[in-house]
Design an enzyme around this catalytic site. Sequence first.
Site, PDB file in Angstrom:
ATOM      1  N   ARG A 184       0.856  -1.332  -0.150  1.00 36.27           N
ATOM      2  CA  ARG A 184      -0.194  -0.541   0.131  1.00 36.27           C
ATOM      3  C   ARG A 184       0.646   1.006  -0.743  1.00 36.27           C
ATOM      4  O   ARG A 184       0.993   1.626   1.103  1.00 36.27           O
ATOM      5  CB  ARG A 184      -1.010  -0.030   1.139  1.00 36.27           C
ATOM      6  CG  ARG A 184      -2.076  -1.068   1.155  1.00 36.27           C
ATOM      7  CD  ARG A 184      -3.005  -1.583  -0.161  1.00 36.27           C
ATOM      8  NE  ARG A 184      -4.226  -2.038   0.239  1.00 36.27           N
ATOM      9  CZ  ARG A 184      -3.719  -3.378  -1.030  1.00 36.27           C
ATOM     10  NH1 ARG A 184      -2.329  -3.399  -1.572  1.00 36.27           N
ATOM     11  NH2 ARG A 184      -4.232  -3.711  -0.991  1.00 36.27           N
ATOM     12  N   SER A 233     -10.377  -0.084   4.185  1.00 35.16           N
ATOM     13  CA  SER A 233      -9.437   0.074   5.152  1.00 35.16           C
ATOM     14  C   SER A 233      -8.834   1.027   5.919  1.00 35.16           C
ATOM     15  O   SER A 233      -8.262   1.618   5.224  1.00 35.16           O
ATOM     16  CB  SER A 233      -8.440  -0.675   5.171  1.00 35.16           C
ATOM     17  OG  SER A 233      -9.885  -2.132   4.287  1.00 35.16           O
ATOM     18  N   GLU A 303      -3.861   3.413   7.076  1.00 34.76           N
ATOM     19  CA  GLU A 303      -3.791   3.223   5.639  1.00 34.76           C
ATOM     20  C   GLU A 303      -4.342   4.270   4.704  1.00 34.76           C
ATOM     21  O   GLU A 303      -3.794   5.179   4.356  1.00 34.76           O
ATOM     22  CB  GLU A 303      -4.783   2.007   5.216  1.00 34.76           C
ATOM     23  CG  GLU A 303      -4.590   1.905   3.665  1.00 34.76           C
ATOM     24  CD  GLU A 303      -5.339   0.947   2.910  1.00 34.76           C
ATOM     25  OE1 GLU A 303      -4.866  -0.068   3.453  1.00 34.76           O
ATOM     26  OE2 GLU A 303      -5.509   0.306   2.073  1.00 34.76           O
TER      27      GLU A 303
HETATM   28  C1  LIG Z   1     -15.406   2.102  -0.692  1.00 34.11           C
HETATM   29  C2  LIG Z   1     -13.506   1.746  -0.910  1.00 34.11           C
HETATM   30  C3  LIG Z   1     -12.774   0.016  -1.421  1.00 34.11           C
HETATM   31  C4  LIG Z   1     -11.277   0.498  -1.173  1.00 34.11           C
HETATM   32  N1  LIG Z   1     -10.742  -1.074  -1.079  1.00 34.11           N
HETATM   33  C5  LIG Z   1      -9.359  -0.519  -1.510  1.00 34.11           C
HETATM   34  C6  LIG Z   1      -9.276  -1.715  -1.984  1.00 34.11           C
HETATM   35  O1  LIG Z   1      -9.690  -2.781  -1.807  1.00 34.11           O
HETATM   36  N2  LIG Z   1      -8.229  -1.545  -2.047  1.00 34.11           N
HETATM   37  C7  LIG Z   1      -6.708  -0.599  -2.107  1.00 34.11           C
HETATM   38  O2  LIG Z   1      -5.513  -0.649  -2.067  1.00 34.11           O
HETATM   39  N3  LIG Z   1      -7.695   0.596  -1.642  1.00 34.11           N
HETATM   40  C8  LIG Z   1      -9.001   0.012  -1.686  1.00 34.11           C
HETATM   41  N4  LIG Z   1      -9.761   1.584  -1.080  1.00 34.11           N
HETATM   42  C9  LIG Z   1      -8.473   2.765  -1.489  1.00 34.11           C
HETATM   43  C10 LIG Z   1      -8.601   3.464  -2.343  1.00 34.11           C
HETATM   44  O3  LIG Z   1      -9.786   3.496  -3.142  1.00 34.11           O
HETATM   45  C11 LIG Z   1      -7.107   3.391  -2.818  1.00 34.11           C
HETATM   46  O4  LIG Z   1      -5.902   3.676  -1.955  1.00 34.11           O
HETATM   47  C12 LIG Z   1      -7.377   3.943  -4.210  1.00 34.11           C
HETATM   48  O5  LIG Z   1      -6.180   3.766  -5.058  1.00 34.11           O
HETATM   49  C13 LIG Z   1      -6.730   5.249  -4.065  1.00 34.11           C
HETATM   50  O6  LIG Z   1      -7.166   6.512  -4.772  1.00 34.11           O
HETATM   51  P1  LIG Z   1      -7.377   7.888  -5.642  1.00 34.11           P
HETATM   52  O7  LIG Z   1      -6.981   8.480  -6.821  1.00 34.11           O
HETATM   53  O8  LIG Z   1      -8.331   7.958  -4.908  1.00 34.11           O
HETATM   54  O9  LIG Z   1      -6.134   8.258  -4.352  1.00 34.11           O
HETATM   55  P2  LIG Z   1      -6.339   9.899  -3.030  1.00 34.11           P
HETATM   56  O10 LIG Z   1      -7.162   9.259  -2.365  1.00 34.11           O
HETATM   57  O11 LIG Z   1      -6.927  11.079  -4.087  1.00 34.11           O
HETATM   58  O12 LIG Z   1      -4.914   9.510  -3.308  1.00 34.11           O
HETATM   59  C14 LIG Z   1      -4.263   9.108  -2.495  1.00 34.11           C
HETATM   60  C15 LIG Z   1      -3.278   9.445  -2.622  1.00 34.11           C
HETATM   61  O13 LIG Z   1      -1.563   9.180  -3.605  1.00 34.11           O
HETATM   62  C16 LIG Z   1      -1.466  11.002  -4.106  1.00 34.11           C
HETATM   63  N5  LIG Z   1      -2.300  10.497  -5.293  1.00 34.11           N
HETATM   64  C17 LIG Z   1      -3.094  11.036  -5.962  1.00 34.11           C
HETATM   65  N6  LIG Z   1      -3.291  11.094  -7.285  1.00 34.11           N
HETATM   66  C18 LIG Z   1      -1.451  11.607  -8.064  1.00 34.11           C
HETATM   67  C19 LIG Z   1      -0.844  11.870  -8.675  1.00 34.11           C
HETATM   68  N7  LIG Z   1      -1.381  12.144 -10.106  1.00 34.11           N
HETATM   69  N8  LIG Z   1       0.484  11.668  -8.762  1.00 34.11           N
HETATM   70  C20 LIG Z   1       1.136  12.725  -7.393  1.00 34.11           C
HETATM   71  N9  LIG Z   1       0.775  12.106  -6.180  1.00 34.11           N
HETATM   72  C21 LIG Z   1      -0.908  11.265  -6.767  1.00 34.11           C
HETATM   73  C22 LIG Z   1      -2.440  12.096  -2.811  1.00 34.11           C
HETATM   74  O14 LIG Z   1      -1.446  12.783  -2.898  1.00 34.11           O
HETATM   75  C23 LIG Z   1      -2.500  10.889  -1.689  1.00 34.11           C
HETATM   76  O15 LIG Z   1      -1.146  10.758  -1.185  1.00 34.11           O
HETATM   77  C24 LIG Z   1     -10.847   2.011  -1.280  1.00 34.11           C
HETATM   78  C25 LIG Z   1     -11.590   3.099  -1.296  1.00 34.11           C
HETATM   79  C26 LIG Z   1     -12.779   2.705  -0.848  1.00 34.11           C
HETATM   80  C27 LIG Z   1     -14.005   3.747  -0.983  1.00 34.11           C
END
Ligand SMILES: Cc1cc2nc3c(=O)[nH]c(=O)nc-3n(C[C@H](O)[C@H](O)[C@H](O)COP(=O)(O)OP(=O)(O)OC[C@H]3O[C@@H](n4cnc5c(N)ncnc54)[C@H](O)[C@@H]3O)c2cc1C
Length: 313
Positions: A184, A233, A303
């Site tokens: 992660r 999570s 996480e």
């Molecule tokens: C219902 C639900 C279920 C989920 N299930 C899972 C699962 O099964 N497995 C799992 O791993 N995660 C899960 N997640 C968590 C999440 O969806 C993942 O971690 C996802 O990959 C985060 O992507 P995001 O674009 O929303 O990132 P954000 O939340 O917007 O950002 C996360 C991090 O990435 C950085 N970031 C984002 N985009 C960029 C970019 N372009 N350049 C540089 N840095 C950047 C941000 O600064 C931040 O530090 C779940 C979330 C929810 C709500």
Amino acid sequence: MTSAVLDHVRTSCLESLLPGRVRLREPLRRHTSFRIGGPADVWVEVADPAEIRAVQRVAAAEGLPLCIIGGGTNILVSDLGIRGIVLHPGRPLVSVEWADCPEGVRVRAGAGLTLKRLVTEAIARGFAGLEFAEGIPGSVGGGLLMNAGAFGGELSQTITAVEGVDASGAVCRLARDVLQFQYRRLELPAGLVVTHVEFLLTPGDREAVEARRMDAKRRREKHQPLGYPNAGSVFKNPPGKFAGRLLESVGMKGERRGGAMVAAEHANFILNLGDATAADVRALMAEGARRVWEQHGIRLEPEIRFVGEWGNA
Ligand SMILES: Cc1cc2nc3c(=O)[nH]c(=O)nc-3n(C[C@H](O)[C@H](O)[C@H](O)COP(=O)(O)OP(=O)(O)OC[C@H]3O[C@@H](n4cnc5c(N)ncnc54)[C@H](O)[C@@H]3O)c2cc1C
């Protein structure tokens, strides 16, 4: 941020360069899956490296911190919000290109593309490697940074390169062998804004690929709470253990602080029942972590990422 600085940003080249894509004092609950978060001083949607550079220049000239939010599905934004500029990868950073190669297909996906669209399109084209990610929300860029994964798979298994704009404004490409993925987490050079991620997918038996996707979907629906805003999570699994089971064993299911509640279905999920604050969520996490430490001697590591200004919280 003082209103003088805000006024300057408003009248700076930023607004003329990115018309309609600069918002001041933008409530971040609009941009997070938790539906929680105070305002960002400046929210900017960027489309390409030139725009990212322009934002970096304004941030440097005004001495403003710069942070990035993708889908906002793995972050808890503080109630005070974020000082400085929040950069959001927007259009056309949602493009996706497919190029056949001897091993299968090379995919170049924009950082702003949803993981959901990438997974759906890969499966529709008959390529294997991303089925585990069915149902993981958020963007390709966020998925890369979090090394998103589920059911034994993680994005690192198919990623071959990353493109972005570094802190000096230069476009750069990082090959797979310099990407140090962890559970992660992917550590990238500070200030790098990811614009594209490259994947290598292999041809798969269409029915088998679809069956794996459906299996991931069913498992997710069975174990994860639906209905209330959340961020997945909240703690990482400690080695060899499940954070959800540890939290359940210390009686966290159903525990409430303000408008936040630990899900009855899964103790590692915190739900926003409607009016939860970031402080409510932090308080529940602190309580869960304290109980697990005291009763099991295990330190839970968040996480989700805490972003913004936390005051004394
Ligand atoms: C219902 C639900 C279920 C989920 N299930 C899972 C699962 O099964 N497995 C799992 O791993 N995660 C899960 N997640 C968590 C999440 O969806 C993942 O971690 C996802 O990959 C985060 O992507 P995001 O674009 O929303 O990132 P954000 O939340 O917007 O950002 C996360 C991090 O990435 C950085 N970031 C984002 N985009 C960029 C970019 N372009 N350049 C540089 N840095 C950047 C941000 O600064 C931040 O530090 C779940 C979330 C929810 C709500």
